[in-house]
Design a protein around this motif. Structure first.
Motif, mmCIF file in Angstrom:
data_model
loop_
_atom_site.group_PDB
_atom_site.id
_atom_site.type_symbol
_atom_site.label_atom_id
_atom_site.label_comp_id
_atom_site.label_asym_id
_atom_site.label_seq_id
_atom_site.Cartn_x
_atom_site.Cartn_y
_atom_site.Cartn_z
ATOM 1 N N THR A 150 2.566 -0.084 4.692
ATOM 2 C CA THR A 150 3.078 1.078 3.524
ATOM 3 C C THR A 150 3.802 1.980 3.537
ATOM 4 O O THR A 150 4.841 2.093 4.970
ATOM 5 C CB THR A 150 1.494 1.706 4.942
ATOM 6 N N SER A 172 -3.891 5.320 -0.603
ATOM 7 C CA SER A 172 -4.282 6.405 -0.034
ATOM 8 C C SER A 172 -4.389 7.745 -0.605
ATOM 9 O O SER A 172 -2.876 7.893 0.246
ATOM 10 C CB SER A 172 -5.363 6.101 1.237
ATOM 11 N N ARG A 174 -10.306 7.111 -2.305
ATOM 12 C CA ARG A 174 -9.239 7.076 -2.209
ATOM 13 C C ARG A 174 -8.846 8.493 -1.689
ATOM 14 O O ARG A 174 -7.705 7.896 -0.592
ATOM 15 C CB ARG A 174 -7.830 6.966 -2.917
ATOM 16 N N HIS A 211 1.031 -0.937 -0.137
ATOM 17 C CA HIS A 211 -0.555 -0.244 -0.377
ATOM 18 C C HIS A 211 0.843 1.468 0.099
ATOM 19 O O HIS A 211 2.036 1.081 0.830
ATOM 20 C CB HIS A 211 -1.080 -0.135 1.306
ATOM 21 N N GLU A 239 -2.285 0.218 -8.643
ATOM 22 C CA GLU A 239 -1.343 -0.300 -7.331
ATOM 23 C C GLU A 239 -2.278 0.305 -6.380
ATOM 24 O O GLU A 239 -3.074 1.049 -6.547
ATOM 25 C CB GLU A 239 0.231 0.422 -6.930
ATOM 26 N N ASN A 240 -2.507 -0.755 -5.115
ATOM 27 C CA ASN A 240 -3.185 0.107 -3.783
ATOM 28 C C ASN A 240 -2.906 1.960 -3.637
ATOM 29 O O ASN A 240 -1.170 1.657 -2.801
ATOM 30 C CB ASN A 240 -3.091 -1.020 -2.831
#
Ligand code: FES
Length: 323
Positions: free
Chosen positions: A193, A144, A168, A116, A141-142
């Motif tokens: 992350t 936020s 996101r 992440h 890709e993941n």
């Protein structure tokens, strides 16, 4: 040898917020400029034939994920009341203005293969973060994103980022919501992350401190600093050189800019306290050294033997340097 700088021209300009304008930079010979990967910045020389000012700007890139590239470099410049370079750009650069621009440099790269990614922007720090969000989307890709500013009207690219990131993205308006709770932000991230932050030094310091409290490996926070060199409370002082000459440093300029304006040879790269290339030995100071770099350790700052002249200054009247 390839020239570091390209002859370029402003091919577009638009107003983004009260203090931020966007500039599109094209090659003077009309060819498409090289691709700038996410996180890249360019060095821009401007202000007369000699390029009186040199500043770094992140390349924002296309505003839509459907558009993989564009033939110019898109930058956004915030007008800082006490910084002459940004005021010059806002007051003087129009479509057709000539500038010299380096090829893209990247010291703020996205990592590959992380479970992440967390993108954090404060104010004008959105410029590299926007490019990173677009790149992560393209790479599936993941991630936020968290974008903080005084209020929405002052936040450049807020609409475009919202369209790009959907749910996101968290937009944080400090005027109504207060300072962001960065501990809470980090606590909500999945294991492993990788975080990237660009914004004012206080925000970066707060995120790094929050990560340390949570036991994050420091390598899991990457940052890029804006505005390290100027604070409203800055005052003018003099730099004394070894030959006895005195160079005045105004409240709105840096030691490095003042020395360059006086025709002295200097060494610098990042110009925001990250690379250490402008490090200079201190001979004496009648006040307190105000270190604003992210290059030296706290112990180095405490020792006060060297300063990064691109961003650090003093509270006092005279700083004596080994130049
Ligand atoms: S030029 Fe990079 S720290 Fe000063």
């Amino acid at each position: 040898m390839q020239d570091k700088y390209l002859d370029a021209v402003i091919v577009g300009r638009r107003h983004l917020t009260d203090r931020i304008s966007e500039f599109l930079i094209g090659a003077a010979n009309g060819v498409a400029l090289p691709l700038a990967e996410a996180g890249s910045h360019v060095e821009m020389r401007f202000g007369g034939a000699q390029g009186r000012f040199l500043r770094h700007y992140s390349v924002v890139g296309p505003l839509s994920p459907d558009q993989p590239s564009e033939p110019f470099w898109r930058i956004a410049v915030q007008r800082e009341d006490r910084a002459r370079g940004s005021a010059f750009i806002h007051d003087n650069l129009i479509v057709g203005s000539q500038v010299r621009v380096s090829r893209p440099l990247n010291a703020f790269r996205l990592s590959r293969h992380r479970p992440h990614h967390l993108l954090v922007a404060g104010g004008i720090g959105i410029t590299p973060i926007f490019a990173m969000a677009r790149s992560l989307l393209t790479r599936h890709e993941n991630f936020s994103a968290f974008y903080a500013g005084m209020d929405r009207a002052a936040m450049a690219y807020a609409d475009e980022l919202e369209a790009l990131c959907g749910n996101r993205l968290t937009l944080h308006e400090s005027r109504t919501a207060g300072l962001p709770d960065l501990d809470r932000l980090l606590a909500a991230q999945p294991q492993g992350t990788q975080a990237y932050v660009c914004g004012p030094p206080a925000m970066i310091d707060a995120l790094v401190a929050a990560a340390a409290r949570r036991g994050w490996d420091p390598a899991r926070i990457r940052f890029e600093v804006f505005n390290a060199a100027h604070k409203p409370e800055d005052t003018a002082f003099d730099v004394k050189l070894k030959d006895g000459a005195t160079i005045p440093v105004g409240a709105g300029t840096t030691i490095l800019d003042a020395l360059e304006a006086a025709g002295l040879e200097t060494f610098a790269d990042c110009r925001r306290g990250e690379c250490g290339l402008c490090t200079t030995d201190v001979i004496g100071c009648d006040g307190v050294l105000d270190h604003r770099d992210h290059f030296f350790s706290d112990a180095d700052h405490e020792a006060g033997r060297q300063v990064t002249i691109c961003c650090s200054r003093i509270t006092g009247r005279v700083l004596e340097l080994d130049i």
